[in-house]
Design a protein around this motif. Structure first.
Motif, PDB file in Angstrom:
ATOM      1  N   MET A   1       7.854  24.423   7.745  1.00 54.43           N
ATOM      2  CA  MET A   1       7.595  23.421   6.713  1.00 54.43           C
ATOM      3  C   MET A   1       8.805  22.505   6.521  1.00 54.43           C
ATOM      4  O   MET A   1       8.658  21.284   6.366  1.00 54.43           O
ATOM      5  N   LEU A   2      10.004  23.087   6.527  1.00 54.46           N
ATOM      6  CA  LEU A   2      11.216  22.276   6.391  1.00 54.46           C
ATOM      7  C   LEU A   2      11.350  21.279   7.535  1.00 54.46           C
ATOM      8  O   LEU A   2      11.727  20.116   7.326  1.00 54.46           O
TER       9      LEU A   2
ATOM     10  N   LEU B   1       8.863  20.025   9.289  1.00 54.59           N
ATOM     11  CA  LEU B   1       7.832  18.995   9.128  1.00 54.59           C
ATOM     12  C   LEU B   1       8.266  17.955   8.097  1.00 54.59           C
ATOM     13  O   LEU B   1       8.017  16.754   8.270  1.00 54.59           O
ATOM     14  N   VAL B   2       8.922  18.408   7.029  1.00 54.27           N
ATOM     15  CA  VAL B   2       9.462  17.463   6.045  1.00 54.27           C
ATOM     16  C   VAL B   2      10.572  16.631   6.674  1.00 54.27           C
ATOM     17  O   VAL B   2      10.685  15.419   6.421  1.00 54.27           O
ATOM     18  N   ALA B   3      11.394  17.269   7.519  1.00 51.19           N
ATOM     19  CA  ALA B   3      12.467  16.540   8.201  1.00 51.19           C
ATOM     20  C   ALA B   3      11.902  15.457   9.109  1.00 51.19           C
ATOM     21  O   ALA B   3      12.507  14.383   9.257  1.00 51.19           O
TER      22      ALA B   3
ATOM     23  N   GLU C   1       9.242  13.732   8.482  1.00 53.21           N
ATOM     24  CA  GLU C   1       8.894  12.641   7.584  1.00 53.21           C
ATOM     25  C   GLU C   1      10.114  11.791   7.234  1.00 53.21           C
ATOM     26  O   GLU C   1      10.011  10.571   7.082  1.00 53.21           O
ATOM     27  N   VAL C   2      11.264  12.435   7.134  1.00 58.15           N
ATOM     28  CA  VAL C   2      12.485  11.741   6.697  1.00 58.15           C
ATOM     29  C   VAL C   2      13.221  11.097   7.870  1.00 58.15           C
ATOM     30  O   VAL C   2      13.648   9.937   7.792  1.00 58.15           O
TER      31      VAL C   2
ATOM     32  N   ALA D   1      -0.884  22.303   3.083  1.00 58.13           N
ATOM     33  CA  ALA D   1       0.414  21.616   3.101  1.00 58.13           C
ATOM     34  C   ALA D   1       0.810  21.159   4.508  1.00 58.13           C
ATOM     35  O   ALA D   1       1.104  19.969   4.719  1.00 58.13           O
TER      36      ALA D   1
ATOM     37  N   LEU E   1       0.891  17.153   6.206  1.00 60.28           N
ATOM     38  CA  LEU E   1       2.111  16.606   6.796  1.00 60.28           C
ATOM     39  C   LEU E   1       1.899  16.219   8.261  1.00 60.28           C
ATOM     40  O   LEU E   1       2.349  15.159   8.703  1.00 60.28           O
TER      41      LEU E   1
ATOM     42  N   HIS F   1      -0.264  13.141   8.639  1.00 57.69           N
ATOM     43  CA  HIS F   1       0.416  11.906   8.259  1.00 57.69           C
ATOM     44  C   HIS F   1       1.310  11.371   9.374  1.00 57.69           C
ATOM     45  O   HIS F   1       1.720  10.210   9.346  1.00 57.69           O
ATOM     46  N   GLN F   2       1.609  12.172  10.409  1.00 60.99           N
ATOM     47  CA  GLN F   2       2.579  11.742  11.429  1.00 60.99           C
ATOM     48  C   GLN F   2       2.159  10.520  12.236  1.00 60.99           C
ATOM     49  O   GLN F   2       3.069   9.729  12.579  1.00 60.99           O
TER      50      GLN F   2
END
Length: 384
Positions: A90-91, A93-95, A97-98, A158, A162, A165-166
């Motif tokens: 999950m971390l 996948l958030v990375a 996004e950033v 969740a 994510l 959205h990629q």
């Protein structure tokens, strides 16, 4: 009698005993599928090991060794690491996004030094482990119908959001369907299943019209009518159908497929390698390879069924579900029965990342077999 039945519990942890417990027939079938893929890559490269066949075989060899190593890992270690692996995925996948790397209009990759990878691949394993760990710790009644079901729903939703959205609709769909399969295997009430299926069916039209990106919507419309744009968005499906149909029952012969050899068929070594196989080996060749896939799925489910722990059963079944979905989605896509979503045929298609994910998953399946008598503590789940 098995090796484990003839040894005392303490002796089952010896590496030589564990190696004897690995299902080597299962491994042979994996080698046959990967070998068939290498043969097709050799053919479409003009009878050359470069640029695909040799890389495919060498990657598979390394991944096969990794599977053996992971089979030695105690099932209790897999259980202990389930939530950390999911959280790490999950971390990442958030990375993405950033600070993810954008290629061909999609932000799916992370670059760490010289290495580039897709964190969504980690989540394919993470979601299986995390859900198996969760259901191992709750009662059968709560797994069937209770407010506890909101937890696995959130765990699935969740990463799906994510990844979508990629955007990577194919991988998002795989994660969602794998998670759903584990919930069903864990004993989800048929009433809930009916409501979810009905809700999903009702949500498809507005999702296609208002949520999908334009190119994704175009893929769906092309799937419904590929002949409307045969040289544009419908090109992939049209060429794939030509390759499939021209192979007949016995095929044109090894190295004689015109669609692939003359480069009419796009992505012939990856997403559409099954169409290449159909053209050169026909219906007989396709059925033979599908029989290999069916054997792998059957043996993996058999391994799941003999595990003494609920965690082991669900983990092995979840990995098997992911593998089966790969085969089903790619086969349907190649035959024009589903939109093109970029899901490869596992082990047959060229691609190191998917192969690594699949073989890590099968390392977990083999671990379930090797440690099938191991009791994972804290479980309340019922039998599948």
């Amino acid at each position: 009698m098995t090796v484990s039945a003839l040894t005392r519990p303490g002796e089952r942890d010896r590496p030589i005993v564990k190696l004897g417990e690995i299902d080597w027939v299962f491994g042979v079938f994996l080698c046959l599928i990967a070998g068939a893929g290498a043969l097709m890559m050799f053919s479409i490269a003009g009878s050359s090991w470069e640029p695909w066949a040799w890389n495919h075989l060498s990657r598979f060899g390394l991944c096969f060794l990794l599977m053996i190593v992971l089979a030695m890992v105690d099932l209790r270690v897999w259980s202990m690491m389930a939530y950390p692996i999911y959280g790490f995925g999950m971390l990442l996948l958030v990375a993405v996004e950033v600070a993810g790397d954008t290629r061909m209009g999609a932000q799916r990759w992370l670059e760490i030094g010289p290495f580039s990878f897709q964190p969504s691949e980690i989540m394919k394993i993470g979601i299986v482990l995390a859900l198996a760990r969760f259901y191992h710790g709750i009662s059968a009644d709560n797994a069937r119908l209770s407010w506890w079901l909101l937890v696995p729903a959130a765990m699935i939703g969740a990463p799906v959001l994510l990844v979508a959205h990629q955007p990577d609709l194919g991988t998002a769909m795989l994660i969602a369907l794998t998670g759903g399969a584990i919930m069903v295997l864990a004993g989800l009430s048929w009433k809930v299943i009916g409501v979810l299926v009905g809700g999903a069916a009702a949500a498809i039209p507005p999702f296609v019209l208002f949520v999908m990106h334009e190119y994704q919507r175009k893929r769906v419309l092309t799937f419904l009518d590929p002949e409307s744009d045969p040289s544009g968005s419908g090109y992939h499906i049209m060429q794939s159908k030509i390759a499939l149909g021209s192979g007949g029952f016995f095929g044109k012969g090894y190295g004689l497929g015109s669609q692939s050899q003359l480069n009419f068929l796009p992505e012939k070594q990856t997403d559409f390698i099954f169409a290449t196989l159909a053209e050169e080996f026909g219906f007989l060749g396709c059925i033979s390879v599908l029989a290999l896939y069916a054997a792998v799925i059957f043996m993996a489910l058999r391994i799941a069924s003999i595990s003494h722990s609920h965690f082991g059963r669900l983990a092995a079944a979840g990995v098997t579900a992911t593998f089966a979905l790969y085969v089903l989605i790619n086969g349907a896509m190649v035959m024009g029965l589903a939109p093109v979503v970029g899901v490869p045929m596992p082990l047959l298609s060229y691609g190191g990342t998917v192969m690594l994910t699949v073989m890590i998953g099968f390392g977990l399946v083999q671990s379930v077999r090797v440690h099938r008598y191991t009791e994972v503590t804290g479980g309340k789940g019922a039998l599948i």
